[in-house]
Design a protein around this motif. Structure first.
Motif, short mmCIF file in Angstrom:
data_model
loop_
_atom_site.label_atom_id
_atom_site.label_comp_id
_atom_site.label_asym_id
_atom_site.label_seq_id
_atom_site.Cartn_x
_atom_site.Cartn_y
_atom_site.Cartn_z
N LYS A 171 0.82 -1.22 0.00
CA LYS A 171 0.00 0.00 0.00
C LYS A 171 0.85 1.27 0.00
CE LYS A 171 -3.91 0.14 2.26
NZ LYS A 171 -4.90 0.07 3.37
N GLY A 172 1.96 1.24 -0.72
CA GLY A 172 2.76 2.43 -0.90
C GLY A 172 3.86 2.58 0.13
N PHE A 173 5.03 3.01 -0.34
CA PHE A 173 6.19 3.17 0.54
C PHE A 173 5.96 4.32 1.52
CE2 PHE A 173 10.73 4.62 1.14
CZ PHE A 173 11.11 3.54 1.92
N ARG A 174 5.43 5.44 1.03
CA ARG A 174 5.20 6.58 1.93
C ARG A 174 4.04 6.29 2.87
NH1 ARG A 174 4.21 10.17 -1.55
NH2 ARG A 174 6.08 11.48 -1.62
N HIS A 175 2.94 5.76 2.32
CA HIS A 175 1.73 5.60 3.12
C HIS A 175 1.87 4.49 4.16
CE1 HIS A 175 -2.51 5.53 4.16
NE2 HIS A 175 -2.53 4.23 3.92
N ASN A 176 2.14 3.29 3.73
CA ASN A 176 2.21 2.16 4.65
C ASN A 176 3.64 1.77 4.99
OD1 ASN A 176 -0.16 1.22 5.78
ND2 ASN A 176 0.05 -0.82 4.89
N GLY A 177 4.55 1.89 4.00
CA GLY A 177 5.94 1.56 4.27
C GLY A 177 6.54 2.41 5.36
N THR A 199 12.31 -0.25 -8.82
CA THR A 199 11.44 0.88 -8.48
C THR A 199 10.00 0.44 -8.21
OG1 THR A 199 11.05 1.29 -10.82
CG2 THR A 199 12.81 2.53 -9.77
N GLY A 200 9.57 -0.67 -8.80
CA GLY A 200 8.21 -1.14 -8.57
C GLY A 200 7.17 -0.25 -9.21
N ARG A 201 5.93 -0.46 -8.81
CA ARG A 201 4.81 0.29 -9.37
C ARG A 201 4.47 1.47 -8.47
NH1 ARG A 201 -0.39 -3.53 -7.68
NH2 ARG A 201 0.02 -3.48 -5.43
N LEU A 202 3.50 2.27 -8.92
CA LEU A 202 2.97 3.36 -8.11
C LEU A 202 1.64 2.91 -7.50
CD1 LEU A 202 3.61 6.51 -10.34
CD2 LEU A 202 4.89 5.80 -8.30
N TRP A 203 1.57 2.92 -6.18
CA TRP A 203 0.32 2.59 -5.52
C TRP A 203 -0.63 3.77 -5.67
CZ3 TRP A 203 -2.52 -1.20 -3.64
CH2 TRP A 203 -3.55 -0.92 -2.74
N GLN A 204 -1.81 3.53 -6.21
CA GLN A 204 -2.82 4.55 -6.46
C GLN A 204 -2.23 5.72 -7.26
OE1 GLN A 204 -4.54 5.41 -2.58
NE2 GLN A 204 -5.90 3.65 -2.73
N ASP A 205 -1.33 5.37 -8.16
CA ASP A 205 -0.77 6.30 -9.15
C ASP A 205 0.12 7.41 -8.58
OD1 ASP A 205 -2.03 4.97 -11.29
OD2 ASP A 205 -3.89 6.08 -10.92
N GLU A 228 -0.90 -5.74 -2.19
CA GLU A 228 -2.00 -5.64 -1.24
C GLU A 228 -3.28 -6.28 -1.77
OE1 GLU A 228 -4.01 -4.57 2.28
OE2 GLU A 228 -1.86 -4.52 1.84
N GLU A 229 -3.49 -6.20 -3.09
CA GLU A 229 -4.72 -6.76 -3.64
C GLU A 229 -4.76 -8.28 -3.55
OE1 GLU A 229 -2.08 -5.78 -7.27
OE2 GLU A 229 -2.39 -5.12 -5.21
N ALA A 230 -3.62 -8.92 -3.38
CA ALA A 230 -3.58 -10.37 -3.20
C ALA A 230 -3.89 -10.72 -1.74
CB ALA A 230 -2.22 -10.92 -3.61
#
Length: 326
Positions: A171-177, A199-205, A228-230
């Motif tokens: 759920k995002g490096f800044r938000h949950n990480g 770098t991975g993807r962007l959570w919620q863009d 997270e969706e899994a």
């Protein structure tokens, strides 16, 4: 309402503010509303939310008034001791500025991360310092008994360095990480260096989910992004010189396995039975509230200060910038 109680203004009646435990049994405390209502040092003065349904649920459950806007709340409740900011992250700074323009609470408890923008986070911390208002950020895990126990063991050498580990987040490096980055800084000290492996993807863009290696003062940890969706998977495994620490299911299970002599001569292995450290994650928000009460008494506490939360974001910022540039 007793005059010596700390009056709490709760801004944001979403999940962490109200909803997480609204229909759960009395043995869990996940929301700010339930935590402050349970603690003898606090009184819920009012809630604020733009949603009429949320306001009705708050008043029905806790008997306190709820207002559609901050201005209405501050007109009706001018004497506030504690401001809780539980709106989406993008609105944290605006709530803080509006309240501090009208009054000076003793403390602010803000949801994590402090802000999406590092400049906004710096401005929020500076404003609270200028006004003499204690700022804390709701990194809940730092108030848990098992986490405090681990910190003491690391500081005292019972969990011996060097430490090396793996952390799974989502759920995002800044938000949950940031929950786990801040926790590891609490245990291992500040970040010294990092290497982005993917770098991975962007959570919620907007929030990157990189895989990376972070060198903290007291050890190195590889952060791996789960999907997270899994399923939700929040876990830390730390290998020490004298055993293994497992922080699993978001902290609901914390286990220490000491190293012992193996059956074969010359071999050292992990003990087959782990020591389970007492975790209080079923009442995590109540533990935060207990720590806040201690802070307001001038007693020792383990809350994440605004300065520490800002330092966490300062350390994460170059990682985020590198991932969003690539």
């Amino acid at each position: 309402m007793a005059p010596d109680l700390h009056r709490v203004l709760l801004v944001g009646l979403g999940q962490i503010g109200l909803g997480y435990d609204l229909r759960l049994g009395d043995d869990v405390v996940y929301s700010h509303a339930r935590a402050f209502s349970r603690h003898a040092d606090f009184a819920l003065a009012a809630g604020v939310d733009g949603d009429a349904g949320q306001r009705a649920q708050f008043t029905g459950a806790y008997g306190a008034p709820a207002y559609a806007t901050l201005a209405e709340a501050l007109d009706a409740q001018p004497a506030i001791d504690v401001l809780v900011i539980a709106v989406p992250t993008a609105g944290h700074g605006a709530v803080l500025r509006e309240v501090l323009a009208r009054c000076s609470p003793r403390a602010v408890l803000c949801e994590k991360p402090l802000a999406d923008d590092i400049g906004e986070a710096r401005a929020m911390a500076a404003l609270c310092a200028e006004r003499g208002v204690a700022l804390y950020v709701n990194y809940i895990r730092r108030s848990d008994s098992a986490v405090i126990d681990v910190a003491r063991r690391i500081a005292g050498g019972a969990i011996a360095g060097p430490l090396k580990g793996v952390c799974w987040y989502s759920k995002g490096f800044r938000h949950n990480g940031s929950h786990f980055f801040n926790l590891l800084e609490y245990w291992l000290g500040p970040m010294r260096d990092f290497t982005v492996m993917a770098t991975g993807r962007l959570w919620q863009d907007h929030d990157p989910e990189p895989d990376l290696r972070v060198q903290f003062e007291g050890g190195s940890v590889v952060f791996m992004a789960a999907r997270e969706e899994a399923f939700s998977h929040y876990t830390i495994e730390l290998l020490a010189a004298n055993g293994r620490l497992r922080y699993e299911q978001g902290g609901q299970q914390v286990a220490w396995q000491p190293a012992v002599a193996g059956a074969l001569a010359g071999y050292t292995v992990l003990a087959p039975q782990a020591e389970m450290l007492e975790s209080g994650m079923r009442c995590y928000q109540l533990h935060v509230t207990q720590q806040l009460a201690a802070a307001l008494r001038g007693a020792p506490h383990v809350l994440c200060s605004g300065a520490e939360a800002l330092a966490t974001l300062e350390h994460m910022q170059p990682i985020i910038e590198q991932c969003t540039r690539m």
